[in-house]
Write a protein that holds these residues in place. Structure first.
Motif, PDB file in Angstrom:
ATOM      1  N   LEU B  39     -21.919  13.297 -46.562  1.00 51.55           N
ATOM      2  CA  LEU B  39     -23.342  13.558 -46.243  1.00 51.55           C
ATOM      3  C   LEU B  39     -24.214  13.125 -47.414  1.00 51.55           C
ATOM      4  O   LEU B  39     -23.911  13.398 -48.576  1.00 51.55           O
ATOM      5  CB  LEU B  39     -23.523  15.067 -45.977  1.00 51.55           C
ATOM      6  N   LYS B  40     -25.321  12.403 -47.052  1.00 49.75           N
ATOM      7  CA  LYS B  40     -26.271  11.958 -48.080  1.00 49.75           C
ATOM      8  C   LYS B  40     -27.655  12.444 -47.646  1.00 49.75           C
ATOM      9  O   LYS B  40     -28.059  12.211 -46.495  1.00 49.75           O
ATOM     10  CB  LYS B  40     -26.240  10.431 -48.146  1.00 49.75           C
ATOM     11  N   LEU B  41     -28.369  13.026 -48.558  1.00 51.40           N
ATOM     12  CA  LEU B  41     -29.690  13.582 -48.211  1.00 51.40           C
ATOM     13  C   LEU B  41     -30.755  12.826 -48.995  1.00 51.40           C
ATOM     14  O   LEU B  41     -30.620  12.630 -50.207  1.00 51.40           O
ATOM     15  CB  LEU B  41     -29.750  15.071 -48.584  1.00 51.40           C
ATOM     16  N   CYS B  42     -31.810  12.333 -48.307  1.00 48.16           N
ATOM     17  CA  CYS B  42     -32.885  11.601 -48.982  1.00 48.16           C
ATOM     18  C   CYS B  42     -34.242  12.201 -48.604  1.00 48.16           C
ATOM     19  O   CYS B  42     -34.480  12.482 -47.416  1.00 48.16           O
ATOM     20  CB  CYS B  42     -32.871  10.126 -48.564  1.00 48.16           C
ATOM     21  N   GLY B  43     -35.130  12.323 -49.614  1.00 45.66           N
ATOM     22  CA  GLY B  43     -36.420  12.942 -49.363  1.00 45.66           C
ATOM     23  C   GLY B  43     -37.534  11.951 -49.128  1.00 45.66           C
ATOM     24  O   GLY B  43     -38.611  12.317 -48.640  1.00 45.66           O
ATOM     25  N   THR B  44     -37.292  10.645 -49.460  1.00 51.44           N
ATOM     26  CA  THR B  44     -38.367   9.660 -49.272  1.00 51.44           C
ATOM     27  C   THR B  44     -37.821   8.446 -48.540  1.00 51.44           C
ATOM     28  O   THR B  44     -36.594   8.199 -48.489  1.00 51.44           O
ATOM     29  CB  THR B  44     -38.916   9.178 -50.624  1.00 51.44           C
ATOM     30  N   SER B  45     -38.764   7.650 -48.031  1.00 48.37           N
ATOM     31  CA  SER B  45     -38.431   6.405 -47.317  1.00 48.37           C
ATOM     32  C   SER B  45     -37.728   5.444 -48.269  1.00 48.37           C
ATOM     33  O   SER B  45     -36.681   4.861 -47.949  1.00 48.37           O
ATOM     34  CB  SER B  45     -39.721   5.775 -46.782  1.00 48.37           C
ATOM     35  N   HIS B  46     -38.295   5.293 -49.481  1.00 52.63           N
ATOM     36  CA  HIS B  46     -37.755   4.337 -50.465  1.00 52.63           C
ATOM     37  C   HIS B  46     -36.318   4.698 -50.831  1.00 52.63           C
ATOM     38  O   HIS B  46     -35.424   3.835 -50.826  1.00 52.63           O
ATOM     39  CB  HIS B  46     -38.646   4.362 -51.725  1.00 52.63           C
ATOM     40  N   GLU B  47     -36.126   6.004 -51.091  1.00 53.69           N
ATOM     41  CA  GLU B  47     -34.782   6.469 -51.471  1.00 53.69           C
ATOM     42  C   GLU B  47     -33.773   6.167 -50.343  1.00 53.69           C
ATOM     43  O   GLU B  47     -32.639   5.725 -50.583  1.00 53.69           O
ATOM     44  CB  GLU B  47     -34.835   7.978 -51.767  1.00 53.69           C
ATOM     45  N   ILE B  49     -33.973   3.824 -47.972  1.00 55.80           N
ATOM     46  CA  ILE B  49     -33.701   2.376 -47.848  1.00 55.80           C
ATOM     47  C   ILE B  49     -32.752   1.923 -48.958  1.00 55.80           C
ATOM     48  O   ILE B  49     -31.780   1.175 -48.707  1.00 55.80           O
ATOM     49  CB  ILE B  49     -35.026   1.575 -47.862  1.00 55.80           C
ATOM     50  N   GLU B  50     -32.965   2.363 -50.181  1.00 56.17           N
ATOM     51  CA  GLU B  50     -32.107   1.970 -51.317  1.00 56.17           C
ATOM     52  C   GLU B  50     -30.676   2.464 -51.108  1.00 56.17           C
ATOM     53  O   GLU B  50     -29.703   1.752 -51.420  1.00 56.17           O
ATOM     54  CB  GLU B  50     -32.677   2.546 -52.625  1.00 56.17           C
ATOM     55  N   THR B  51     -30.571   3.707 -50.581  1.00 58.97           N
ATOM     56  CA  THR B  51     -29.228   4.278 -50.339  1.00 58.97           C
ATOM     57  C   THR B  51     -28.455   3.428 -49.331  1.00 58.97           C
ATOM     58  O   THR B  51     -27.252   3.127 -49.502  1.00 58.97           O
ATOM     59  CB  THR B  51     -29.362   5.735 -49.829  1.00 58.97           C
ATOM     60  N   VAL B  52     -29.150   3.035 -48.254  1.00 63.58           N
ATOM     61  CA  VAL B  52     -28.494   2.197 -47.208  1.00 63.58           C
ATOM     62  C   VAL B  52     -28.105   0.847 -47.807  1.00 63.58           C
ATOM     63  O   VAL B  52     -26.984   0.332 -47.570  1.00 63.58           O
ATOM     64  CB  VAL B  52     -29.419   2.034 -45.983  1.00 63.58           C
ATOM     65  N   LYS B  53     -29.060   0.293 -48.609  1.00 62.60           N
ATOM     66  CA  LYS B  53     -28.772  -1.024 -49.225  1.00 62.60           C
ATOM     67  C   LYS B  53     -27.476  -0.940 -50.056  1.00 62.60           C
ATOM     68  O   LYS B  53     -26.588  -1.769 -49.941  1.00 62.60           O
ATOM     69  CB  LYS B  53     -29.955  -1.415 -50.121  1.00 62.60           C
ATOM     70  N   GLU B  54     -27.414   0.123 -50.881  1.00 64.24           N
ATOM     71  CA  GLU B  54     -26.255   0.308 -51.748  1.00 64.24           C
ATOM     72  C   GLU B  54     -24.968   0.483 -50.916  1.00 64.24           C
ATOM     73  O   GLU B  54     -23.907  -0.075 -51.234  1.00 64.24           O
ATOM     74  CB  GLU B  54     -26.490   1.530 -52.625  1.00 64.24           C
ATOM     75  N   SER B  55     -25.109   1.261 -49.820  1.00 65.12           N
ATOM     76  CA  SER B  55     -23.921   1.518 -48.972  1.00 65.12           C
ATOM     77  C   SER B  55     -23.406   0.218 -48.344  1.00 65.12           C
ATOM     78  O   SER B  55     -22.198   0.013 -48.210  1.00 65.12           O
ATOM     79  CB  SER B  55     -24.261   2.535 -47.872  1.00 65.12           C
ATOM     80  N   MET B  56     -24.357  -0.653 -48.003  1.00 68.57           N
ATOM     81  CA  MET B  56     -23.942  -1.922 -47.390  1.00 68.57           C
ATOM     82  C   MET B  56     -23.270  -2.819 -48.433  1.00 68.57           C
ATOM     83  O   MET B  56     -22.301  -3.504 -48.128  1.00 68.57           O
ATOM     84  CB  MET B  56     -25.143  -2.653 -46.766  1.00 68.57           C
ATOM     85  N   THR B  80     -39.417   3.189 -41.764  1.00 74.61           N
ATOM     86  CA  THR B  80     -38.202   3.292 -42.598  1.00 74.61           C
ATOM     87  C   THR B  80     -36.971   2.882 -41.786  1.00 74.61           C
ATOM     88  O   THR B  80     -36.099   2.135 -42.249  1.00 74.61           O
ATOM     89  CB  THR B  80     -38.049   4.734 -43.117  1.00 74.61           C
ATOM     90  N   ALA B  81     -36.933   3.370 -40.523  1.00 76.67           N
ATOM     91  CA  ALA B  81     -35.805   3.027 -39.648  1.00 76.67           C
ATOM     92  C   ALA B  81     -35.738   1.527 -39.387  1.00 76.67           C
ATOM     93  O   ALA B  81     -34.647   0.934 -39.303  1.00 76.67           O
ATOM     94  CB  ALA B  81     -35.912   3.791 -38.345  1.00 76.67           C
ATOM     95  N   THR B  82     -36.943   0.916 -39.270  1.00 78.70           N
ATOM     96  CA  THR B  82     -36.984  -0.540 -39.052  1.00 78.70           C
ATOM     97  C   THR B  82     -36.319  -1.276 -40.216  1.00 78.70           C
ATOM     98  O   THR B  82     -35.511  -2.195 -40.034  1.00 78.70           O
ATOM     99  CB  THR B  82     -38.446  -1.009 -38.900  1.00 78.70           C
ATOM    100  N   GLU B  83     -36.621  -0.835 -41.441  1.00 81.41           N
ATOM    101  CA  GLU B  83     -36.023  -1.462 -42.639  1.00 81.41           C
ATOM    102  C   GLU B  83     -34.512  -1.224 -42.673  1.00 81.41           C
ATOM    103  O   GLU B  83     -33.728  -2.122 -43.005  1.00 81.41           O
ATOM    104  CB  GLU B  83     -36.651  -0.866 -43.918  1.00 81.41           C
TER     105      GLU B  83
END
Lengths: 89, 494
Positions: B39-47, B49-56, B80-83
């Motif tokens: 489980l990963k919890l993010c409080g902002t849109s930027h955080e 997007i960066e988390t998904v980028k890193e996961s990919m 955010t979902a679009t990104e």
């Protein structure tokens, strides 16, 4: 014991000389282990027919089987002995 | 397929309210039965997007994202979902909102595919979160496995197809090559067959046991048999030789013809075979016999003429009566001792029989003069070789009789007459007659002296062996003399 037949058209001094040489050749190689029959084709047409003789001179190894036949020159020792199966190649 | 709870199902929760994030955490941690959920919890849109980028980048994508639509950051949940969708096309996105309306539904269509977009109305029940986690986690895992298998299969099929295509191309090339080779072989064999078929000589193809494989039209005519009466029969093996062999062929009608046979090795229908070519020489043989007969007749005529000429010479010179006949016998005996051919001996015999024919032009008084000859008389007698040549030069004969007679007084050292030629320049017949002539002359009575004796004659010849006389001829003469067969008195020698 090899049973051989030589078919010639008719006896002439020349053919007799050749047969003499052939006998010398056989004796040198086989000793007394052969019997050679001389057949004059024109005097024995039935024998020629039975042996499928088409040309003379023809030498046939009648036995042991298989029958082997050479036509024409029969004085080239090595080739003749091999063709008649009297020596190993 | 592996169960989803044995692998990491990664869950991303995006919400700008800390208590809500903690609620998610509580629900998911309480609901999970093992450690496979991440489980990963993010409080902002930027955080987020960066988390998904890193996961990919690390190839550990999220299975599902819980996305609060009303984020207070620069991008709302939909943007955010679009990104995120651009980064990860496979993750399931669950939009969580307190006010689900038509506008939200329309905007969510901009984030394809629609079957990976879900909506959850706030306030949600814990069970709803658990259901989403379980069902979407399982679906994500199945889809992933399916894609993996599909990829593997596609790759496998592509590789196999490539391999098959490669094999096909190689096979096609091989087939083409074989077709070309077969065509070339067929043409070559057709060419051979044409040559053999159209050959004027009889040709029989035999296998290595001497069994007939094929016969051409000329062979059918020569043997007077059809191929079906011939092919498959044992003709017989013939000897390979540079020289042709003479054979007699028994035809079907009982007649016998003479043939000349040659055999060569060749390849026939891909097997080692032998081709016997047989030429009908019956006519040639008959012509040879006729020619031999007429030659015999011709030779008899010549011999008769020569005997008559010899008799004329000896009639004029009774003191040398029998000399030419004696020389002929000695010369022939020497030639026979030297095992020279019949044809050679025949010519030698005739030449010897008239070797002194030129003496016909010499006055009888000189020939029979009992006194020693003067130089002039001797020179006159020496002309008999030239005169003999002149008499005989225009007579056609199978032997060089005129030249033999011309040279019979030549000596191997060049001291003879009339030309003074040496060694091999003198015809061999003339060298034999020279020895025989000298032997008989010395052993016989002459008008001007008695016989010198045979012993003396042979000693003289031996003394001049290789000087006047040919060494081989003298050697043969010595052997004959030792055997008592040189002169004509020994009847047991012939």
């Amino acid at each position: 014991m090899y049973l051989l037949k030589v078919y010639i058209s008719n006896l002439t001094p020349k053919t007799l000389e050749k047969i003499g040489l052939f006998k010398e050749m056989l004796t040198a190689e086989l000793g007394s282990g052969y019997h050679l029959e001389l057949v004059e084709l024109l005097k024995n047409p039935m024998s020629a027919l039975n042996d499928d003789i088409l040309v003379t001179p023809t030498v046939i190894r009648c036995s042991p089987k298989p029958t082997k036949k050479i036509v024409g020159n029969f004085l080239d020792k090595e080739q003749v002995m091999f063709a008649l199966g009297l020596i190993n190649p | 397929m592996m169960a989803p709870d044995t692998v990491n199902i990664r869950i991303l929760v995006v919400d700008d309210e800390k208590p809500v994030l903690n609620l998610y955490k509580d629900i998911i941690e309480k609901s999970r039965t093992n450690e496979c959920y991440d489980l990963k919890l993010c409080g902002t849109s930027h955080e987020a997007i960066e988390t998904v980028k890193e996961s990919m980048e690390k190839n550990i994508p999220f299975s599902l994202v819980f996305m609060d639509i009303n984020l207070s950051s620069d991008k709302d949940g939909l943007l955010t979902a679009t990104e995120i969708r651009k980064l990860d096309p496979d993750t399931h996105i669950v939009f969580v909102t307190g006010q689900l309306n038509f506008d939200i539904m329309e905007r969510s269509k901009q984030i394809p595919p629609p079957d990976r977009i879900y909506f959850l109305q706030k306030p949600f029940e814990a069970v709803e979160i658990v259901q989403f986690v379980n069902s979407l986690g399982a679906r994500w895992y199945r889809d992933r496995e399916y894609l993996k298998i599909k990829d593997d299969l596609t790759t496998g099929i592509r590789q196999r197809t490539d391999q098959l295509q490669k094999t096909n191309r190689a096979l096609e090339k091989e087939i083409q090559k074989r077709q070309h080779t077969e065509e070339a072989l067929r043409k070559k064999e057709e060419h051979y067959r044409n040559i053999i078929e159209k050959n004027a000589d009889a040709m029989i193809v035999l296998d290595d046991q001497g069994i007939v494989q094929y016969m051409n039209s000329a062979a059918e005519r020569l043997f007077d048999r059809r191929p079906e009466q011939f092919v498959g029969k044992i003709f017989g093996f013939s000897i390979i030789s540079d020289e042709p062999t003479e054979i007699e062929i028994l035809r079907k009608n009982g007649s016998v013809i003479t043939g000349e046979m040659r055999m060569v090795e060749l390849e026939w229908n891909g097997k080692k075979s032998y081709i016997n070519s047989i030429r009908d020489i019956t006519q040639r043989k008959e012509m040879e016999i006729q020619l031999k007969e007429s030659l015999t007749k011709y030779e008899k005529t010549i011999r008769g003429t020569i005997q008559a000429m010899s008799a004329i010479v000896e009639k004029r010179d009774p003191y040398t009566s029998g000399h030419q006949a004696h020389v002929e016998k000695i010369a022939v005996r020497i030639a026979e001792k030297m095992q020279l051919s019949e044809k050679f001996i025949e010519g030698l015999s005739m030449s010897a029989m008239i070797h002194d024919i030129g003496k016909i032009a010499i006055p009888a008084e000189i020939l029979s003069n009992p006194k020693r000859l003067t130089n002039v008389e001797f020179q006159l007698i020496q002309t008999h070789s030239q005169i003999g040549y002149e008499i005989l030069k225009n007579i056609e004969a199978p032997w060089p009789i005129a030249r033999i007679i011309f040279q019979h007084h030549e000596r191997v050292d060049g001291t003879g007459y009339p030309s003074g030629i040496k060694k091999e320049d003198i015809l061999f017949e003339a060298r034999i007659i020279s020895v025989a002539d000298s032997l008989d002359a010395m052993a016989s009575h002459r008008p001007y002296r008695p016989s010198l004796g045979r012993e003396y004659a042979i000693k003289e010849v031996v003394k001049n062996k290789g000087v006047f006389y040919d060494s081989d001829v003298v050697d043969a003469g010595i052997r004959l003399f030792e055997e008592g067969c040189l002169f004509d008195q020994e009847e047991t020698c012939s």
